[in-house]
Every structure is written in structure tokens, then in C-alpha cells.
Motif scaffolding. Structure first.
Motif, mmCIF file in Angstrom:
data_model
loop_
_atom_site.group_PDB
_atom_site.id
_atom_site.type_symbol
_atom_site.label_atom_id
_atom_site.label_comp_id
_atom_site.label_asym_id
_atom_site.label_seq_id
_atom_site.Cartn_x
_atom_site.Cartn_y
_atom_site.Cartn_z
ATOM 1 N N TYR A 85 0.002 11.123 -0.598
ATOM 2 C CA TYR A 85 0.869 11.536 0.503
ATOM 3 C C TYR A 85 0.108 12.344 1.552
ATOM 4 O O TYR A 85 0.490 12.369 2.728
ATOM 5 N N SER A 86 -0.968 13.020 1.153
ATOM 6 C CA SER A 86 -1.736 13.837 2.096
ATOM 7 C C SER A 86 -2.942 13.093 2.669
ATOM 8 O O SER A 86 -3.738 13.687 3.398
ATOM 9 N N SER A 87 -3.066 11.797 2.380
ATOM 10 C CA SER A 87 -4.251 11.038 2.799
ATOM 11 C C SER A 87 -4.212 10.628 4.259
ATOM 12 O O SER A 87 -5.237 10.223 4.819
ATOM 13 N N GLY A 88 -3.037 10.669 4.876
ATOM 14 C CA GLY A 88 -2.905 10.191 6.241
ATOM 15 C C GLY A 88 -2.514 8.732 6.334
ATOM 16 O O GLY A 88 -2.282 8.213 7.433
ATOM 17 N N THR A 89 -2.432 8.051 5.195
ATOM 18 C CA THR A 89 -2.040 6.641 5.148
ATOM 19 C C THR A 89 -0.587 6.541 4.706
ATOM 20 O O THR A 89 -0.160 7.294 3.822
ATOM 21 N N PRO A 90 0.201 5.644 5.314
ATOM 22 C CA PRO A 90 1.570 5.450 4.826
ATOM 23 C C PRO A 90 1.572 5.220 3.317
ATOM 24 O O PRO A 90 0.734 4.485 2.789
ATOM 25 N N CYS A 91 2.506 5.868 2.631
ATOM 26 C CA CYS A 91 2.444 5.895 1.175
ATOM 27 C C CYS A 91 3.818 5.721 0.564
ATOM 28 O O CYS A 91 4.815 6.243 1.070
ATOM 29 N N ILE A 92 3.853 4.963 -0.525
ATOM 30 C CA ILE A 92 5.027 4.921 -1.392
ATOM 31 C C ILE A 92 4.589 5.474 -2.733
ATOM 32 O O ILE A 92 3.828 4.846 -3.472
ATOM 33 N N GLY A 93 5.020 6.687 -3.013
ATOM 34 C CA GLY A 93 4.726 7.316 -4.290
ATOM 35 C C GLY A 93 6.009 7.515 -5.056
ATOM 36 O O GLY A 93 7.103 7.539 -4.474
ATOM 37 N N VAL A 94 5.902 7.649 -6.352
ATOM 38 C CA VAL A 94 7.094 7.837 -7.175
ATOM 39 C C VAL A 94 6.992 9.151 -7.931
ATOM 40 O O VAL A 94 5.914 9.677 -8.161
ATOM 41 N N GLY A 95 8.164 9.693 -8.295
ATOM 42 C CA GLY A 95 8.226 11.023 -8.865
ATOM 43 C C GLY A 95 8.010 11.051 -10.362
ATOM 44 O O GLY A 95 7.868 10.015 -11.019
ATOM 45 N N ALA A 96 8.013 12.258 -10.877
ATOM 46 C CA ALA A 96 7.810 12.460 -12.315
ATOM 47 C C ALA A 96 9.042 12.047 -13.089
ATOM 48 O O ALA A 96 10.170 12.237 -12.648
ATOM 49 N N GLY A 97 8.815 11.471 -14.246
ATOM 50 C CA GLY A 97 9.913 11.147 -15.135
ATOM 51 C C GLY A 97 10.171 12.286 -16.098
ATOM 52 O O GLY A 97 9.278 13.057 -16.417
#
Length: 471
Positions: free
Chosen positions: A208-220
Motif C-alpha cells: 500500500y505504501s509502494s506508490g502502485t495501485p494495490c489490492i491487499g487483504v486484511g488479517a484473518g
């Protein structure tokens, strides 16, 4: 060495350039059939039974996580389900036209996708991401975990063999060169057109901090309520099957059960019948001190067979040969009580609540500690409680009367799309609140035509407000 070192940026830059060249060829004169065949080819690279078995064996041998039989099942179901979901879906050319509002929507590829691969699913996750990427006309570069490099190399080799049958450029699917290292992954994150990140929250934050559009998912940290109306035997069987599947590698594996007092003893008896083993007070402390060491989970226990969990911790359980998972009675919630968080092992925490309202309150506290946005499970025959949970708790999914692991990431028995990456919305710090799917792998261009003016008068908008408060 860091992402700015020429030796790193040159290597990753060359990888990106090859991906861009392959993607341009793939997109040039593209048809839906081309994209569909490419996606299906990737699926067959894994779903061939011989390859699935080989890759599953490699995954367990190299990472030490999970078990072969369940890896085979997971690889098969997740990939087959995804191929079912994307079959017939339009991802090339005109998607929709609405003459009334003068809009035409056109599907466009994003470009080069970078996908970070977790060690827990070094086969199913990259295959699913690659199917979605090629279905939408993209190229993809996979960045495996250090322990997953060899199996990913083998997998990509099989994918290339299938792409060659279609005369498609193999550089549509590439692998970050070994050895796996954070500086390479960082450079890839900074150069790609889109990041898809599944796995550690450290990787998600970096993405998320890379400067590239990102789809990350949260902790389970899946939490499941069992209320006084539940079918206790069915609930116990589903929880046991789900918790023990692939040695609890899934982010959707049950981590905490919250059971109402009225049926607590009866349900514990059903859990015991289904393979759960309740720990005595001394063994509870022994397990906690062994499982949680220095603020981290013990790697000798994570996703290991229950026999190894018992051996490493030295706990005593009744009928160990039929044990499937260990039950850790719990009361505390928060940083001082690590048993209230995700355990990635065949250990489940068990909380007792005075009544249903108390169970909901306990579940909410657990999720606020860890796992907000992901999901809540409910075993109940009350028709209204699932919706009230969805209105109250910070979750994107309420899983009703199902085995949580099998249901949350899509199932042949529910309506969620098949995925190994579950978005957790703003609660989990994510940009999506749904299961990652093919729609996240494409852009849409809108052609906008003029239409007759549709401008309201002030009364059309404000009359209800004026009636309520006065003009």
C-alpha cells in the motif's frame, strides 16, 4: 541491497519490460476467445490430476505447511470454482451499452500485475491470480515466498507449456528470479501497474505504501458464534472439518468459538465427538507458552499435523489417535491474550457467553482486537440473527451454518465468488470489501454521448427537506 540498487532495478526492470511486451502482443487484436483460452490453459496447468498431486507434494515438502491430501482438494476446488465463475464473463471489448444515459463501457487490461504469493498457498493462490489476470488481458509476475520458490518455478513451467500450445507468449506469466528477497519484491511493487497482495500484513502494508495501485487483504481471525438454537451435531462436524482442513493454513479457518451457556456443555461433547480435544488447565498454559514465543507463533506448530502439535507442546489429550484439533478454553481478549488472535494451527480458542447478546459482544471484541472486516460465522436456526450481525459487527461476510474455511472464499454451495483473497473493507484497511475476483483485474473505459438534459428543479430535490424543517 535495496530496491534502488542498479543490480536489483535492472533485473526487475527487464522482467517488467518482457511482461509489457508480451501483454501488448496478447492485447493486440484480442478476442474474448483468446483471453478465455489463456485463462483456461492456466487452470489446466494445475487441474491435470498428475500435476496437482506433484505440486501439492512439493508445496508441503518445501514449506512444511498443510497436508498433501487437502492441498490437492484445495487446488482442485478453488481453481475449478474460479473457472466456473469466469466462464462466459465478458472481459474484452464492449461490456455494456445504455442508450438512455448515453454510456458505453469498454473492458481494458491494466498491464503488468504483480502478485505476492503466500507460503500457505504457493500453488492455488498464484494459479487463481494468473487466471484472473489473463482472463482480462494482462501479464502477471509472481513473487513467491522463499519456501515457495521451487514449487512456483515448477508451476510456472507447466503454465508456459500450456501457453505454448496456444502460441501465446510465455512472458505473460513470469516469476521473480530466485533467491526470493525483499529488495526484489519491493522493486517489483514499485514498477508494476497493479499489486495483488495476499499473505503477511507486513507485505500488505509495504504494498500500500509502494506508490502502485494495490489490492491487499486484511488479517484473518475468523470467529464463530454457536447459539442456543443451533443444530449442535451439524455445527460441530462443520467446524471440525473446516478447522482441520489443510492444517488450518486458511485465513478463514476458525480461530475462536463463542458458545452460549445454555448449550455449552452439550456442544463441547459434540466437538469432542468430532475430534476436538479440550485441554486441562495445566496443559492450557503449556500450549500457550509453546505456541506463542516472543510475540510470534512457533513455526514448529504452524499448519502442522495435530500429532506434531501434541508432540512439540507436550500436552496430554484423550484418544490422541482420533484427535483433529485442540480446544483452548479462553476468557481474555487483546494483546495480552494472544490466544484471542489468529493461530494458523490446529488450535481453537473457546469462549463461553451467558447468552446470545453476550456472545455477540465477545465476538465483536475479538474482531476489534484482530480480524476486523474479514468475517463472522454463525450456527443458528434463528432467521433474523444473521442480518442483525451484519448490521452490527465490523465484518464483510456473515457465514451462516457453513464450514467457515470452505464457505468464505466461495463455495459450490453459496453465492460468493471463488477466491483465496478476501477483502476486508475499511475495517481491515483494504481497498475492497469483497472476495478478490476478475473484475478487479481490468479497467473500464466509458464512452460518453450527449443525452437530453436531465436537470431537476430545486423543489424536486429539497421539497421533502423543506417539509421536514421548513423552507
Amino acid at each position: 541491497m535495496n530496491a534502488s540498487d542498479p543490480s536489483v532495478t535492472d533485473v526487475i526492470g527487464a522482467l517488467i519490460n518482457r511482461g509489457r511486451a508480451a501483454q501488448r502482443l496478447f492485447e493486440q487484436g484480442a478476442t474474448q476467445e483468446r483471453y478465455d483460452l489463456a485463462a483456461t490453459a492456466v487452470g489446466w496447468a494445475l487441474l491435470d490430476p498428475t500435476r496437482n498431486k506433484e505440486l501439492s507434494e512439493m508445496a508441503v515438502a518445501n514449506t512444511g505447511l498443510g497436508n498433501v491430501a487437502d492441498k490437492i482438494t484445495k487446488n482442485h476446488r478453488k481453481t475449478l470454482g474460479l473457472l466456473r465463475d469466469v466462464k462466459g464473463k465478458k472481459t474484452c471489448g464492449v461490456l455494456a451499452q445504455d442508450t438512455k444515459i448515453g454510456l458505453t463501457e469498454i473492458a481494458r487490461p491494466i498491464g503488468v500485475i504483480a502478485a505476492i504469493v503466500p507460503s500457505t498457498n504457493p500453488v492455488a493462490t498464484p494459479v487463481n491470480n494468473t487466471i484472473n489476470a489473463l482472463k482480462c488481458g494482462n501479464a502477471i509476475i509472481l513473487a513467491p515466498s522463499p519456501k515457495g520458490v521451487r514449487v512456483c518455478e515448477k508451476l510456472v513451467g507447466y503454465i508456459h507449456a500450456e501457453l505454448r500450445k496456444l502460441d501465446l507468449p510465455v512472458d505473460l506469466v513470469q516469476l521473480l528470479p530466485a533467491p526470493a528477497a525483499k529488495d526484489k519484491t519491493q522493486a517489483l511493487m514499485e514498477m508494476a501497474d497493479l499489486l495483488v497482495v495476499t499473505g503477511s500484513q507486513d507485505n500488505v502494508r509495504r504494498a500500500y505504501s509502494s506508490g502502485t495501485p494495490c489490492i491487499g487483504v486484511g488479517a484473518g481471525n475468523a470467529t464463530v458464534i454457536v447459539d442456543e438454537t443451533a443444530d449442535l451435531a451439524a455445527a460441530a462436524d462443520k467446524i471440525a472439518a473446516s478447522k482441520s482442513f489443510d492444517n488450518a493454513t486458511s485465513c478463514s479457518s476458525e480461530n475462536a468459538l463463542v458458545v452460549v451457556d445454555a448449550i455449552y456443555d452439550a456442544f463441547v461433547a459434540e466437538l469432542t465427538r468430532a475430534g476436538g480435544r479440550m485441554l486441562s488447565a495445566p496443559d492450557q498454559n503449556t500450549l500457550k507458552s509453546t505456541l506463542f514465543q516472543g510475540g510470534h507463533l512457533n513455526r514448529q506448530i504452524i499448519a502442522r499435523d495435530v500429532t506434531q502439535v501434541i508432540d512439540v507442546t507436550g500436552v496430554h489429550v484423550d484418544a490422541p489417535t482420533t484427535a483433529r484439533f485442540l480446544i483452548l478454553p479462553a476468557e481474555g481478549i487483546g494483546a495480552d491474550h494472544p490466544e484471542s488472535g489468529e493461530k494458523l494451527s490446529l488450535v481453537i480458542s473457546l469462549y463461553r457467553a451467558a447468552d446470545y447478546e453476550g456472545a455477540v459482544a465477545t465476538a465483536e471484541r475479538i474482531l476489534q482486537h484482530q480480524g476486523a472486516g474479514h468475517s463472522i460465522g454463525l450456527h443458528s436456526t434463528d432467521a433474523d440473527r444473521p442480518v442483525t450481525l451484519g448490521l452490527k459487527l465490523p465484518v464483510c461476510r456473515v457465514i451462516v451454518n457453513q464450514a467457515h474455511t470452505f464457505a468464505t472464499g466461495g463455495s459450490f454451495e453459496n453465492g460468493l465468488p471463488f477466491s483465496l483473497s478476501m477483502g476486508c473493507g475499511s475495517w481491515g484497511g483494504n481497498s475492497i470489501d469483497e472476495n478478490l475476483n476478475y473484475t478487479h483485474f481490468m479497467n473500464t473505459t466509458k464512452v460518453v454521448r450527449p443525452i437530453p438534459a436531465n436537470e431537476p428543479g430545486l423543489p424536486d430535490i429539497f421539497q421533502t427537506y423543506w417539509d421536514a424543517v421548513g423552507a
